[in-house]
Design a protein around this motif. Structure first.
Motif, short mmCIF file in Angstrom:
data_model
loop_
_atom_site.label_atom_id
_atom_site.label_comp_id
_atom_site.label_asym_id
_atom_site.label_seq_id
_atom_site.Cartn_x
_atom_site.Cartn_y
_atom_site.Cartn_z
N GLY A 209 0.81 -1.21 0.00
CA GLY A 209 0.00 0.00 0.00
C GLY A 209 0.85 1.25 0.00
O GLY A 209 0.53 2.24 -0.68
N TYR A 210 1.94 1.24 0.75
CA TYR A 210 2.85 2.37 0.77
C TYR A 210 3.52 2.55 -0.59
O TYR A 210 3.59 3.66 -1.14
N ASP A 211 4.00 1.45 -1.16
CA ASP A 211 4.65 1.52 -2.47
C ASP A 211 3.71 2.10 -3.52
O ASP A 211 4.14 2.84 -4.43
N ASP A 212 2.42 1.80 -3.40
CA ASP A 212 1.43 2.25 -4.39
C ASP A 212 1.15 3.75 -4.30
O ASP A 212 0.49 4.31 -5.18
N THR A 213 1.65 4.44 -3.25
CA THR A 213 1.42 5.88 -3.14
C THR A 213 2.29 6.68 -4.10
O THR A 213 2.10 7.88 -4.26
N GLY A 214 3.26 6.03 -4.71
CA GLY A 214 4.20 6.73 -5.57
C GLY A 214 5.50 7.07 -4.87
O GLY A 214 6.42 7.64 -5.48
N ALA A 215 5.58 6.74 -3.58
CA ALA A 215 6.83 6.95 -2.86
C ALA A 215 7.86 5.91 -3.32
O ALA A 215 7.52 4.92 -3.99
N VAL A 216 9.12 6.14 -2.96
CA VAL A 216 10.16 5.17 -3.31
C VAL A 216 9.83 3.84 -2.64
O VAL A 216 9.66 3.79 -1.41
N PRO A 217 9.70 2.76 -3.39
CA PRO A 217 9.29 1.48 -2.80
C PRO A 217 10.37 0.88 -1.91
O PRO A 217 11.55 1.27 -1.98
N TYR A 218 9.96 -0.07 -1.08
CA TYR A 218 10.90 -0.76 -0.20
C TYR A 218 10.64 -2.26 -0.26
O TYR A 218 9.49 -2.69 -0.17
N LYS A 219 11.70 -3.02 -0.42
CA LYS A 219 11.59 -4.47 -0.55
C LYS A 219 11.84 -5.15 0.79
O LYS A 219 12.81 -4.85 1.48
N LEU A 220 10.93 -6.03 1.18
CA LEU A 220 11.14 -6.88 2.35
C LEU A 220 11.85 -8.15 1.91
O LEU A 220 11.69 -8.60 0.77
N TRP A 221 12.63 -8.75 2.81
CA TRP A 221 13.45 -9.90 2.47
C TRP A 221 12.95 -11.17 3.16
O TRP A 221 12.29 -11.10 4.19
N THR A 222 13.31 -12.31 2.62
CA THR A 222 13.06 -13.57 3.32
C THR A 222 14.13 -13.73 4.41
O THR A 222 15.21 -13.14 4.32
N PRO A 223 13.85 -14.52 5.44
CA PRO A 223 14.88 -14.76 6.46
C PRO A 223 16.17 -15.33 5.86
O PRO A 223 17.27 -15.00 6.32
N GLU A 224 16.04 -16.16 4.84
CA GLU A 224 17.22 -16.74 4.20
C GLU A 224 18.05 -15.67 3.51
O GLU A 224 19.29 -15.69 3.53
N GLU A 225 17.36 -14.69 2.88
CA GLU A 225 18.09 -13.60 2.24
C GLU A 225 18.82 -12.75 3.28
O GLU A 225 19.98 -12.36 3.08
N LEU A 226 18.17 -12.50 4.40
CA LEU A 226 18.82 -11.71 5.45
C LEU A 226 20.05 -12.44 5.99
O LEU A 226 21.08 -11.82 6.24
N ALA A 227 19.94 -13.75 6.15
CA ALA A 227 21.09 -14.52 6.63
C ALA A 227 22.25 -14.42 5.64
O ALA A 227 23.42 -14.42 6.04
N GLY A 228 21.93 -14.30 4.35
CA GLY A 228 22.96 -14.23 3.33
C GLY A 228 23.86 -13.01 3.43
O GLY A 228 25.01 -13.03 2.97
N PHE A 229 23.35 -11.94 4.04
CA PHE A 229 24.19 -10.75 4.20
C PHE A 229 25.36 -11.01 5.15
O PHE A 229 26.35 -10.27 5.13
N PHE A 230 25.25 -12.05 5.97
CA PHE A 230 26.33 -12.37 6.92
C PHE A 230 27.25 -13.48 6.43
O PHE A 230 28.12 -13.93 7.19
#
Length: 267
Positions: A209-230
């Motif tokens: 809903g926030y992304d649809d306002t025209g603001a800069v969108p934000y991507k949420l990650w899966t837990p596995e993706e977050l673990a990959g940053f480490f």
């Protein structure tokens, strides 16, 4: 006191007609640096997912706890804060220099709203130093070359990245930011990182809903993706956990929020 700022460009002017993530985040954290359009968007988000207020505040508390650990117990005296956001209380330099007055801190952001506030608010102890780099966080070569004017990159650096990489909207790009910085830092450097997951459907709906306002969108990650940053780093206890559960302070009541946090050491 040493304070510096550098810029890779003037950047766009602040647009008060479109909701803006840094200002909305400030609203959720109880700050005052937002416009009516930001409050409206923030309230709409809360209506769908009330937990966002806890997440916003927990991310600030994690920054405080992790920097206190890094500057104190871990003995790191240099910090690179990537994706600074609007200054509030307990900014990185304030927490680090409470532990070590000689700590040196470099902030990185290219958001015009952040820039308008940061240069006035980010100061330093006489023994330490702060600097602000106006550049895109994805340009890690510029980030590091500018940071090297304040930090000694042959010695350990603690990198903090909290709730910002979703703006890349691409996991490969986000991963390249972390790798592009951490790979160039020496052994004994740290990554303190937090971001939100796709595990809560109401959270997903609110973000869409926030992304649809025209603001800069934000991507949420899966837990596995977050673990990959480490990957390649040694996680400090208690590991990658829901953000309120990373070394809570006495009196804290940890909640199971869909946002993970961790601190990793480069071996």
């Amino acid at each position: 006191m040493s304070t510096e700022s550098s810029s890779s460009g003037a950047g766009p002017a602040v647009d008060e007609s479109v909701p803006h993530s840094a200002r909305i985040w400030n609203y959720w954290q109880g700050g005052k640096d937002y416009y009516a359009v930001d409050k409206e968007a923030g309230d709409q988000y809360i209506a769908t997912f009330p937990g966002i207020v806890d997440i916003a505040r927990s991310m600030r508390y994690f920054l405080r706890r992790s920097v206190r650990y890094l500057a104190g117990e871990a003995g790191v005296s240099q910090f690179l804060d990537v994706g600074t956001g609007l200054p509030t209380s307990d900014n990185t330099h304030q927490v680090a220099q409470q532990q070590n007055p000689a700590a040196r801190i470099v902030y990185v952001d290219n958001d015009p709203t952040v820039l308008a506030h940061a240069r006035a608010l980010l100061t330093s102890t006489p023994e330490g130093a702060t600097a602000f780099i106006d550049t895109d966080l994805t340009d890690t070569e510029v980030v590091l070359s500018e940071a090297a004017k304040t930090l000694d990159l042959t010695k350990p650096v603690a990198v903090t990245i909290n709730g910002v990489l979703g703006h890349t909207n691409d996991y490969g790009v986000a991963l390249a930011v972390v790798r592009g910085i951490m790979d160039k830092l020496p052994s004994g450097s740290y990554l303190a990182f937090s971001d939100s997951t796709t595990e809560d459907e109401a959270f997903n709906q609110a973000q869409q809903g926030y992304d649809d306002t025209g603001a800069v969108p934000y991507k949420l990650w899966t837990p596995e993706e977050l673990a990959g940053f480490f990957d390649g780093l040694e996680l400090v206890e208690p590991g990658l956990v829901p953000i309120p559960m990373w070394r809570p302070e006495p009196g804290d009541v940890p909640k199971d929020l869909p946002t993970l946090a961790g601190v990793g050491r480069k071996p």
